[in-house]
Design a protein around this motif. Structure first.
Motif, PDB file in Angstrom:
ATOM      1  N   LYS A   1      -7.672   4.515   6.829  1.00  0.00           N
ATOM      2  CA  LYS A   1      -8.266   3.363   7.516  1.00  0.00           C
ATOM      3  C   LYS A   1      -7.351   2.154   7.442  1.00  0.00           C
ATOM      4  O   LYS A   1      -7.148   1.441   8.439  1.00  0.00           O
ATOM      5  CB  LYS A   1      -9.611   3.046   6.881  1.00  0.00           C
ATOM      6  CG  LYS A   1     -10.336   1.860   7.508  1.00  0.00           C
ATOM      7  CD  LYS A   1     -11.651   1.583   6.776  1.00  0.00           C
ATOM      8  CE  LYS A   1     -12.326   0.330   7.331  1.00  0.00           C
ATOM      9  NZ  LYS A   1     -13.561   0.001   6.576  1.00  0.00           N
ATOM     10  N   LEU A   2      -6.772   1.931   6.267  1.00  0.00           N
ATOM     11  CA  LEU A   2      -5.851   0.798   6.111  1.00  0.00           C
ATOM     12  C   LEU A   2      -4.602   0.985   6.966  1.00  0.00           C
ATOM     13  O   LEU A   2      -4.153   0.054   7.641  1.00  0.00           O
ATOM     14  CB  LEU A   2      -5.454   0.650   4.643  1.00  0.00           C
ATOM     15  CG  LEU A   2      -4.371  -0.397   4.336  1.00  0.00           C
ATOM     16  CD1 LEU A   2      -4.794  -1.788   4.799  1.00  0.00           C
ATOM     17  CD2 LEU A   2      -4.054  -0.413   2.836  1.00  0.00           C
ATOM     18  N   GLU A   3      -4.045   2.195   6.953  1.00  0.00           N
ATOM     19  CA  GLU A   3      -2.852   2.455   7.765  1.00  0.00           C
ATOM     20  C   GLU A   3      -3.143   2.210   9.242  1.00  0.00           C
ATOM     21  O   GLU A   3      -2.340   1.594   9.962  1.00  0.00           O
ATOM     22  CB  GLU A   3      -2.360   3.884   7.551  1.00  0.00           C
ATOM     23  CG  GLU A   3      -1.061   4.168   8.300  1.00  0.00           C
ATOM     24  CD  GLU A   3      -0.627   5.613   8.207  1.00  0.00           C
ATOM     25  OE1 GLU A   3       0.568   5.885   8.404  1.00  0.00           O
ATOM     26  OE2 GLU A   3      -1.490   6.483   7.967  1.00  0.00           O
TER      27      GLU A   3
ATOM     28  N   ILE B   1      -6.497  -7.185   4.602  1.00  0.00           N
ATOM     29  CA  ILE B   1      -5.567  -6.178   4.086  1.00  0.00           C
ATOM     30  C   ILE B   1      -5.569  -6.178   2.564  1.00  0.00           C
ATOM     31  O   ILE B   1      -5.592  -5.114   1.923  1.00  0.00           O
ATOM     32  CB  ILE B   1      -4.145  -6.419   4.634  1.00  0.00           C
ATOM     33  CG1 ILE B   1      -4.097  -6.159   6.143  1.00  0.00           C
ATOM     34  CG2 ILE B   1      -3.134  -5.512   3.923  1.00  0.00           C
ATOM     35  CD1 ILE B   1      -2.767  -6.444   6.780  1.00  0.00           C
ATOM     36  N   LYS B   2      -5.544  -7.364   1.971  1.00  0.00           N
ATOM     37  CA  LYS B   2      -5.542  -7.450   0.503  1.00  0.00           C
ATOM     38  C   LYS B   2      -6.820  -6.835  -0.071  1.00  0.00           C
ATOM     39  O   LYS B   2      -6.764  -6.110  -1.075  1.00  0.00           O
ATOM     40  CB  LYS B   2      -5.428  -8.919   0.076  1.00  0.00           C
ATOM     41  CG  LYS B   2      -5.408  -9.138  -1.447  1.00  0.00           C
ATOM     42  CD  LYS B   2      -4.155  -8.551  -2.075  1.00  0.00           C
ATOM     43  CE  LYS B   2      -4.114  -8.793  -3.585  1.00  0.00           C
ATOM     44  NZ  LYS B   2      -3.854 -10.206  -3.923  1.00  0.00           N
TER      45      LYS B   2
ATOM     46  N   GLU C   1       1.388  -1.641  -5.516  1.00  0.00           N
ATOM     47  CA  GLU C   1       1.804  -2.948  -6.033  1.00  0.00           C
ATOM     48  C   GLU C   1       2.720  -3.664  -5.041  1.00  0.00           C
ATOM     49  O   GLU C   1       2.586  -4.869  -4.808  1.00  0.00           O
ATOM     50  CB  GLU C   1       2.529  -2.763  -7.365  1.00  0.00           C
ATOM     51  CG  GLU C   1       3.017  -4.052  -8.006  1.00  0.00           C
ATOM     52  CD  GLU C   1       1.904  -4.956  -8.490  1.00  0.00           C
ATOM     53  OE1 GLU C   1       2.111  -6.191  -8.483  1.00  0.00           O
ATOM     54  OE2 GLU C   1       0.831  -4.444  -8.859  1.00  0.00           O
ATOM     55  N   ARG C   2       3.636  -2.932  -4.446  1.00  0.00           N
ATOM     56  CA  ARG C   2       4.585  -3.553  -3.506  1.00  0.00           C
ATOM     57  C   ARG C   2       3.875  -4.100  -2.279  1.00  0.00           C
ATOM     58  O   ARG C   2       4.180  -5.195  -1.809  1.00  0.00           O
ATOM     59  CB  ARG C   2       5.653  -2.535  -3.092  1.00  0.00           C
ATOM     60  CG  ARG C   2       6.748  -3.140  -2.217  1.00  0.00           C
ATOM     61  CD  ARG C   2       7.828  -2.121  -1.873  1.00  0.00           C
ATOM     62  NE  ARG C   2       8.551  -1.674  -3.058  1.00  0.00           N
ATOM     63  CZ  ARG C   2       9.567  -0.818  -3.030  1.00  0.00           C
ATOM     64  NH1 ARG C   2       9.957  -0.289  -1.866  1.00  0.00           N
ATOM     65  NH2 ARG C   2      10.191  -0.465  -4.133  1.00  0.00           N
ATOM     66  N   ALA C   3       2.923  -3.347  -1.752  1.00  0.00           N
ATOM     67  CA  ALA C   3       2.162  -3.816  -0.591  1.00  0.00           C
ATOM     68  C   ALA C   3       1.395  -5.089  -0.931  1.00  0.00           C
ATOM     69  O   ALA C   3       1.358  -6.043  -0.136  1.00  0.00           O
ATOM     70  CB  ALA C   3       1.205  -2.729  -0.112  1.00  0.00           C
ATOM     71  N   MET C   4       0.778  -5.137  -2.108  1.00  0.00           N
ATOM     72  CA  MET C   4       0.039  -6.331  -2.525  1.00  0.00           C
ATOM     73  C   MET C   4       0.963  -7.533  -2.645  1.00  0.00           C
ATOM     74  O   MET C   4       0.598  -8.651  -2.253  1.00  0.00           O
ATOM     75  CB  MET C   4      -0.664  -6.070  -3.858  1.00  0.00           C
ATOM     76  CG  MET C   4      -1.857  -5.144  -3.764  1.00  0.00           C
ATOM     77  SD  MET C   4      -2.679  -5.000  -5.358  1.00  0.00           S
ATOM     78  CE  MET C   4      -3.998  -3.851  -4.959  1.00  0.00           C
ATOM     79  N   GLN C   5       2.156  -7.316  -3.191  1.00  0.00           N
ATOM     80  CA  GLN C   5       3.105  -8.421  -3.317  1.00  0.00           C
ATOM     81  C   GLN C   5       3.492  -8.977  -1.952  1.00  0.00           C
ATOM     82  O   GLN C   5       3.560 -10.194  -1.773  1.00  0.00           O
ATOM     83  CB  GLN C   5       4.360  -7.948  -4.045  1.00  0.00           C
ATOM     84  CG  GLN C   5       4.219  -7.818  -5.546  1.00  0.00           C
ATOM     85  CD  GLN C   5       5.538  -7.455  -6.197  1.00  0.00           C
ATOM     86  OE1 GLN C   5       6.604  -7.849  -5.744  1.00  0.00           O
ATOM     87  NE2 GLN C   5       5.479  -6.690  -7.269  1.00  0.00           N
ATOM     88  N   SER C   6       3.748  -8.098  -1.000  1.00  0.00           N
ATOM     89  CA  SER C   6       4.140  -8.559   0.339  1.00  0.00           C
ATOM     90  C   SER C   6       3.025  -9.370   0.986  1.00  0.00           C
ATOM     91  O   SER C   6       3.273 -10.398   1.625  1.00  0.00           O
ATOM     92  CB  SER C   6       4.510  -7.359   1.222  1.00  0.00           C
ATOM     93  OG  SER C   6       5.667  -6.720   0.730  1.00  0.00           O
TER      94      SER C   6
END
Length: 311
Positions: free
Chosen positions: A267-269, A292-293, A166-171
């Motif tokens: 993969k995302l990292e 990224i999203k 959730e935090r990554a999505m918010q950023s």
């Protein structure tokens, strides 16, 4: 752990993380609206956390206290603080044997605070920043209790997965909305106050001053929020913690699920870690954030498929 239990803990944590992000954004933007009244608009805030339907515009009229009331106490707004705390509490209640007594009591207390009619009155007539501060502190109480009382078992790690996803999505969403106002240009010069309040809204201003010791410009802002591994709300920090929490779930029974999601997170990292501002400029900021999203959403969908599907 039963998929039903894992699902409830995961969403309990996601809802509380979203609630914290909303409160911090509202608090800082209300202060910004008082300092820069002529230039300020509530539209970006609403774009991050609402669907921007006509009823949303009608209810808020982009006016400060109406926005606060809609985002904090409106029972029909699925992303209001009231709704998020209520959903988090319901998830905790459904798996009460898997959370500590202190955590359940904390969520129950928070729920009663948000449903108190005095909160609506306070947002209308009192200092909104003080009201929001009290709610933020309530959330901090929740985080402290999670860290101090929850056993480091599967439940705790599913909570962490929800929190950091959730935090990554918010950023990503905050960067997307804020840079869309500048046409996604890294050359566009903006008032330093604009960047200051952006960083304040994600508790990153003090860290920025200590880490960069340079002007508040778009490239430094992007570096901190995307690649700074020492900033707790950066995308790379969140993805790393997501990966670490997920790695604890590996067992002989879930090898297929583990391999599939582990590959997606890795993969995302790598996508983030092995890119830089030059790559971003070549590809375009809008496309970079969109990719990224989409990867984050795909990871969330994979958890639902492999770990939370009810058979």
């Amino acid at each position: 752990m039963l998929s039903r239990v894992a699902n409830s803990l995961y969403w309990m944590s996601r809802y509380m993380e979203r609630c914290d992000g909303i409160l911090r954004l509202l608090r800082v933007n209300y202060a910004y609206s008082q300092d820069e009244f002529d230039k300020f608009s509530w539209r970006p805030v609403l774009m991050i956390f609402t669907d921007m339907l006509p009823i949303t515009i009608e209810k808020t009229k982009y006016e400060g206290r109406k926005v606060l009331e809609f985002m904090v106490t409106d029972k029909l707004n699925k992303n209001s603080v009231f709704s998020l705390v209520n959903k988090s509490r319901e998830n905790a209640r459904s798996v009460q044997d898997n959370v500590t007594k202190e955590l359940w009591q904390c969520l129950n207390d928070y729920y009663h605070v948000t449903r108190n009619k005095d909160l609506v009155t306070a947002l209308k007539v009192e200092d909104p920043i003080s009201v929001l501060d009290d709610l933020v502190q309530q959330g901090m109480h929740y985080y402290g209790i999670c860290e101090i009382t929850m056993a480091r078992g599967e439940g705790y790690y599913f909570m962490n997965i929800g929190k950091y996803l959730e935090r990554a999505m918010q950023s990503v969403d905050i960067l997307n909305v804020k840079f869309s106002e500048l046409g996604y240009s890294l050359e566009e010069r903006s008032d330093p106050t604009y960047w200051k309040y952006l960083l304040l809204s994600i508790s990153g201003y003090e860290i920025f001053l200590k880490s960069y010791r340079s002007a508040l410009d778009s490239r430094n802002i992007l570096h901190q929020i995307v690649w700074n591994e020492h900033f707790p709300r950066s995308i790379i920090y969140s993805v790393k913690r997501l990966k670490q929490s997920f790695e604890t779930l590996k067992t002989d029974r879930n090898s297929e699920a583990y391999k599939a999601i582990s590959f997606m997170i890795g993969k995302l990292e790598s996508h983030i870690r092995y890119s830089d501002l030059k790559d971003l400029e070549e590809k375009g900021l809008k496309e970079y954030l969109h990719d990224i999203k989409q990867e984050l959403l795909a990871i969330g969908s994979a958890f639902n498929h492999y770990y939370f599907a009810f058979n």
